[in-house]
Design an enzyme around this catalytic site. Structure first.
Site, PDB file in Angstrom:
ATOM      1  N   GLU A   1     -26.212  57.744 -50.145  1.00  0.00           N
ATOM      2  CA  GLU A   1     -26.859  57.774 -51.468  1.00  0.00           C
ATOM      3  C   GLU A   1     -25.917  59.009 -52.144  1.00  0.00           C
ATOM      4  O   GLU A   1     -25.713  58.557 -53.478  1.00  0.00           O
ATOM      5  CB  GLU A   1     -28.350  58.014 -51.609  1.00  0.00           C
ATOM      6  CG  GLU A   1     -29.138  56.866 -51.003  1.00  0.00           C
ATOM      7  CD  GLU A   1     -29.573  57.271 -49.431  1.00  0.00           C
ATOM      8  OE1 GLU A   1     -30.270  56.931 -49.046  1.00  0.00           O
ATOM      9  OE2 GLU A   1     -28.707  58.150 -48.735  1.00  0.00           O
TER      10      GLU A   1
ATOM     11  N   THR B   1     -15.449  48.238  -8.334  1.00  0.00           N
ATOM     12  CA  THR B   1     -15.234  49.341  -9.403  1.00  0.00           C
ATOM     13  C   THR B   1     -14.178  50.482  -8.638  1.00  0.00           C
ATOM     14  O   THR B   1     -13.370  51.087  -9.283  1.00  0.00           O
ATOM     15  CB  THR B   1     -16.555  50.193  -9.804  1.00  0.00           C
ATOM     16  OG1 THR B   1     -17.032  50.834  -8.728  1.00  0.00           O
ATOM     17  CG2 THR B   1     -17.310  49.274 -10.309  1.00  0.00           C
TER      18      THR B   1
END
Length: 376
Positions: free
Chosen positions: A49, A165
């Protein structure tokens, strides 16, 4: 509302910048049709703002009776900066349209009340509107910390198509391609903190910083190190810090005063949170990280720690990079938990996004029900 939907995209500019503050954008439309926008800056800097107000003031705009669109309720409390609702009131804007209310207990409707009390018309969009959903989704970590008091935990894995992995000998570099690795660094950059275990530190000596993409700040680093085995010579202590200094948090299960003092001399913070079997209490660690303003926690660890997080029900989302590659048997899996006795004991996921990244595939899959707080 098309204007608010496009504003959500401006709020994305705050990703990796505004943490631990929410990612917010604001647009001001003056009575004569001029528009000015802004998004939240680094913590301690101006909110969306204020950025939009400054842009309007620099343009010589008359803000009386202007309409303000903002993706999150303007704050009403003094934090690192003054309340944004006071700045809007002082500018004498005529109307404020808000995508979604702020879950922060210090705000939680008070910003809207302050604006209305000042005579400003306020419109809060329905919670099921596209703009409201987009704002909550963009700030999933902030909403998690405010509502659940813990970060949103994202577990990142790079694996072959058959789920390995690493090879049995531990070799894992590189299963996925350069584009996927760069994309992974972008996800690191958006997190408040990156977490790994002592096994990864001892085996790979990683820095776990963001290097492959530009970032105005480095995420904090969290190490789960039950016996405080982190070497004083570990490369992670030499990683650069951009903007706000990168914190290094080491969680242990047993106090080692001499080693703790040496680690703290290097800038680390050591927290002792003993759990069962001489391990760190991971649930207590997440609560502590919530108190330390960690919104999104990016988990990059080995299959053992990944399995512990899953087994204890602490993972919210999986970020999977799958390579078009088969590594066969004998490798390391994504997460070591189980064995299970029935299929319905498995971790139930919902695909959130599936996208190609270079030659690899990126899958974002959420643990079912973990994002229910966004709809509460």
């Amino acid at each position: 509302m098309q204007a608010m939907t496009s504003l959500s995209r401006i709020a994305e500019n705050a990703v990796g910048l505004s943490e631990p503050n929410p990612r917010v954008a604001c647009r001001i439309e003056t009575a004569d049709g001029r528009t000015f926008s802004g998004f939240t800056q680094q913590a301690g800097g101006p909110h969306a703002e204020v950025m939009a107000l400054r842009a309007a003031e620099a343009g010589g705009a008359d803000l009386r009776d202007a309409t303000v669109h903002v993706t999150l309720e303007p704050c009403s409390h003094h934090g690192r900066t003054p309340p944004c609702c006071d700045a809007l009131i002082a500018a004498q804007v005529g109307k404020v349209v808000v995508a979604t209310s702020d879950p922060n207990p210090l705000v939680a409707g008070r910003g809207l009340e302050r604006l209305r009390a000042a005579g400003i018309a306020v419109e809060l969009l329905p919670p099921d509107s596209e703009a409201a959903r987009a704002s909550r989704e963009l700030n999933i970590g902030f909403f998690s910390r405010m509502i659940r008091k813990t970060p949103w935990v994202r577990l990142k894995v790079a694996a072959s198509l058959d789920g390995s992995t690493a090879l049995g000998n531990g070799v894992s570099q590189w299963i996925t391609g350069e584009a996927a690795r760069t994309d992974g660094h972008a996800w690191r950059a958006r997190a408040c903190a990156v977490l790994t275990g002592i096994g990864t530190v001892l085996e790979d000596d990683p820095m776990l910083d963001v290097r492959l993409v530009d970032t105005p700040r480095q995420p904090h680093l969290v190490i789960v190190d039950s016996r405080l085995e982190t070497p004083l010579t570990a490369r992670l202590f030499g990683a650069p810090a951009h903007g706000l200094a990168r914190k290094i948090l080491l969680y242990c299960a047993a106090a080692e005063p001499q080693k703790q003092a040496a680690l703290e001399t290097l800038g680390a913070t050591v927290v002792c949170l003993p759990g069962p079997r001489g391990k760190v209490d991971l649930a207590a660690m997440l609560r502590d990280l919530g108190q330390r303003e960690v919104n999104e926690l990016h988990l990059e660890a080995g299959h053992k720690l990944n399995g512990s997080f899953i087994r204890e029900g602490l993972v919210d989302e999986l970020l999977l990079y799958l390579a078009p590659l088969l590594l066969g048997t004998g490798g390391h899996g994504m997460a070591g938990f189980g064995p299970l006795q029935a299929l319905d004991e498995g971790l139930k996921l919902a695909f959130h996004a599936i996208d190609p990244v270079g030659e690899d595939l990126r899958i974002v899959a959420r643990v079912r029900g973990r994002d229910a707080f966004l709809r509460a």
